[in-house]
Scaffold this motif. Sequence first.
Motif, mmCIF file in Angstrom:
data_model
loop_
_atom_site.group_PDB
_atom_site.id
_atom_site.type_symbol
_atom_site.label_atom_id
_atom_site.label_comp_id
_atom_site.label_asym_id
_atom_site.label_seq_id
_atom_site.Cartn_x
_atom_site.Cartn_y
_atom_site.Cartn_z
ATOM 1 N N THR A 54 -0.240 47.118 8.489
ATOM 2 C CA THR A 54 -0.743 46.049 7.615
ATOM 3 C C THR A 54 -1.748 46.614 6.614
ATOM 4 O OG1 THR A 54 -0.420 44.408 9.355
ATOM 5 C CG2 THR A 54 -1.916 43.816 7.577
ATOM 6 N N GLN A 84 0.916 36.788 -3.486
ATOM 7 C CA GLN A 84 2.119 36.448 -2.720
ATOM 8 C C GLN A 84 2.430 37.532 -1.689
ATOM 9 O OE1 GLN A 84 3.870 33.512 -2.826
ATOM 10 N NE2 GLN A 84 4.953 34.375 -1.056
ATOM 11 N N MET A 87 -0.022 37.278 1.175
ATOM 12 C CA MET A 87 0.287 36.131 2.043
ATOM 13 C C MET A 87 1.475 36.457 2.951
ATOM 14 S SD MET A 87 -1.909 33.792 1.622
ATOM 15 C CE MET A 87 -1.147 32.416 2.416
ATOM 16 N N ASP A 88 2.513 37.068 2.394
ATOM 17 C CA ASP A 88 3.671 37.473 3.206
ATOM 18 C C ASP A 88 3.267 38.502 4.263
ATOM 19 O OD1 ASP A 88 5.291 35.806 1.728
ATOM 20 O OD2 ASP A 88 6.104 37.416 0.453
ATOM 21 N N LEU A 90 0.255 38.936 5.572
ATOM 22 C CA LEU A 90 -0.565 38.259 6.576
ATOM 23 C C LEU A 90 0.325 37.467 7.545
ATOM 24 C CD1 LEU A 90 -3.342 37.439 7.665
ATOM 25 C CD2 LEU A 90 -3.332 35.578 6.011
ATOM 26 N N LYS A 91 1.337 36.807 7.009
ATOM 27 C CA LYS A 91 2.255 36.024 7.834
ATOM 28 C C LYS A 91 3.011 36.931 8.808
ATOM 29 C CE LYS A 91 6.202 32.901 7.360
ATOM 30 N NZ LYS A 91 7.137 32.303 6.416
ATOM 31 N N ARG A 92 3.553 38.064 8.308
ATOM 32 C CA ARG A 92 4.280 39.001 9.170
ATOM 33 C C ARG A 92 3.361 39.590 10.243
ATOM 34 N NH1 ARG A 92 6.386 41.185 4.365
ATOM 35 N NH2 ARG A 92 5.049 42.998 4.677
ATOM 36 N N ALA A 94 0.573 38.308 11.495
ATOM 37 C CA ALA A 94 0.234 37.276 12.477
ATOM 38 C C ALA A 94 1.407 37.035 13.432
ATOM 39 C CB ALA A 94 -0.161 35.982 11.773
ATOM 40 N N GLN A 95 2.615 37.040 12.889
ATOM 41 C CA GLN A 95 3.805 36.849 13.710
ATOM 42 C C GLN A 95 3.970 38.011 14.696
ATOM 43 O OE1 GLN A 95 7.401 36.370 11.413
ATOM 44 N NE2 GLN A 95 8.643 35.882 13.210
#
Length: 191
Positions: A54, A84, A87-88, A90-92, A94-95
Motif C-alpha cells: 500500500t 481516485q 480511494m481505490d 485504501l479500499k483494497r 482495507a479489504q
Amino acid sequence: MTTQNTQTAMFDIQSLFDPKGSQDLFKTMASMNERMTEIFVDAGTRSVEIMTATTKQSLSNLREVAQVRKEPADYAKAYSEFAQKQMDLLKRSAQDVGELTQKTGTETQELTSEVGEEVNGKVAASAKEATEKFSASAKEAGEKFTANAKEASERLTASTKEATDKFNSAAKDAANKSASDKTASASKKSS
C-alpha cells in the motif's frame, strides 16, 4: 501406627493421579502455543506485506501527481486521478486487512476448539482412571477391613470359648474338690 496409616493413605492418594497426564497437558499447551504463535506471526507478516504494498503504491501515486504538467487544467485532472487511485488503494488495503483478520480469527478459533476438545478428553480420561483406581483401592481396603474384622471376630470367639472352657473346667474342678472334701469330711466323722 496412625502416622504409618496416614503416610500410606497419602501415598495411595498420590498414586491415583498420573503425572503422565500433567506432562501430556503441558505438551498439549506447548504445542498450542507454538501453533498460535505461527498463526500470529503469519498474520503479522502478511499485514506488513499489505501495508508495504500500500505504501509503495501510494508513493508511486504521489510521484505521478507531483510531475510537472503543461496546462493548468491537467493539474486538476491529475489531482482528481490521484484522489481516485488513493480511494481505490485504501479500499483494497482495507479489504485485504479484513480478509486477513477474518482468516486469523477463524484459524485461532479452530485451534482453541481443537485444543479444548483434546484437553477435555485427556482430563476426562484422567478422571476416569483416577476414579477406577480409587474404586479399586476402596474395594481392596473394604475387603481388608472385612477380612481383619472376621479374623478378629474368630479370635474373639476362640478366646471366649477358651475362657468359657477354662471357667467351666475350673468350676467343675472346684465342684469335684468340694464334693470330695465333703466326702472326706463325712468319712472322718463316721470313723
